[in-house]
Design an enzyme around this catalytic site. Sequence first.
Site, PDB file in Angstrom:
ATOM      1  N   ASP A 102       5.087 -13.358 -11.090  1.00 19.54           N
ATOM      2  CA  ASP A 102       5.084 -12.529  -9.681  1.00 19.54           C
ATOM      3  C   ASP A 102       6.809 -11.901 -10.510  1.00 19.54           C
ATOM      4  OD1 ASP A 102       4.108 -11.860  -7.656  1.00 19.54           O
ATOM      5  OD2 ASP A 102       4.564 -13.516  -6.654  1.00 19.54           O
ATOM      6  N   GLU A 199      -4.469  -8.614  -0.091  1.00 13.89           N
ATOM      7  CA  GLU A 199      -4.002  -9.950   0.689  1.00 13.89           C
ATOM      8  C   GLU A 199      -3.531 -10.176   2.030  1.00 13.89           C
ATOM      9  OE1 GLU A 199       0.026 -11.681  -0.479  1.00 13.89           O
ATOM     10  OE2 GLU A 199      -0.439 -13.004   1.483  1.00 13.89           O
TER      11      GLU A 199
HETATM   12  O1  KIV Z   1       2.649 -15.785  -4.517  1.00 13.98           O
HETATM   13  C1  KIV Z   1       1.415 -15.810  -3.998  1.00 13.98           C
HETATM   14  O2  KIV Z   1       1.053 -16.956  -3.728  1.00 13.98           O
HETATM   15  C2  KIV Z   1       0.951 -14.466  -4.294  1.00 13.98           C
HETATM   16  C3  KIV Z   1      -0.580 -14.869  -3.813  1.00 13.98           C
HETATM   17  C4  KIV Z   1      -0.358 -15.374  -2.270  1.00 13.98           C
HETATM   18  C5  KIV Z   1      -1.308 -14.083  -3.964  1.00 13.98           C
HETATM   19  O3  KIV Z   1       1.637 -13.613  -4.366  1.00 13.98           O
END
Ligand code: KIV
Length: 303
Positions: A102, A199
Amino acid sequence: MSVTNFTGGAKPPSPGDPDTKVTVSALAEMKRQGKPISALTAYDYSSSRLADEAGVDLLLVGDSLAMVVLGHENTMAVTLDEMLHHTRAVRRAVRRALIVADMPFGSYHGAVTEALANAVRFVKEAGAEAVKIEGPRVELVRALTEAEIPVVGHLGLTPQSILRMGGYRVQARTADTANQLKANAQALADAGAGLLVLEGIPREVAAEITAESPIPTIGIGAGPDCDGQILVFHDLLNLTFAPAAKFVRRFADAGLLIRSAIEHYREDVEHRAFPSDEESYHLPKAAKESMAAAAKNHVLRQA
Ligand code: KIV
């Protein structure tokens, strides 16, 4: 001699098969075959290794680590260096699952060149195989794809937008916002995104996007019709300290297990029941005898 092992194209990963490395194209093949994709967040070596050995197809080093691992109130505070640190730990553990990192808040919200440089760090320095970015950032998705970095889009309830959204609220609940979301999903796929996280949106909207999308959708709070599902590791195992959202299912109560194991340990220490003699190291017989003899001589000399 070639160091590249050319396999015969993208074989769909078969759950539990430790030899089939999961790739973005293998996940696309799973969508074509109607095989559900399992995904989970991951933040450290031991839990990622367990998840990988359990056969999960995709592990996301989610910025949710800001909350569940680092104790922040939301995901905004986690830094690029912290995300890189955790991605490296996951990389060391995982053999089979696709590792997605991410990109944290602020690391891709400015110039495309800067975002690109930050994404390259995830691949080059931390071993990520794709990066995830929130929102309909079509230009950036195109630039990352052209730079050979697979991209996972993330639409709907995007936690990095919490200040603008004013809280964690289900999105796309009107026809207009649902249609806008559908258009954004299509635009991200057209720009080259390989996967799309949906989401916090109504099941019906996620189902329509999934049916029309050329790329796999991974849902969280988006109903059962997505191509795959993702949960936060700590939610799945009840390792959180707040009531769960509606979409969370606790598959085990690790919180209870860990708390009671630690209480048991503390009690045993307090009662001198831990460690036992069997859990102690012992002198070899010869050393024990010679120490006993030395002690005896010492006593005799003093007498
Ligand atoms: O950071 C995270 O855990 C996410 C998920 C909820 C998809 O982006």
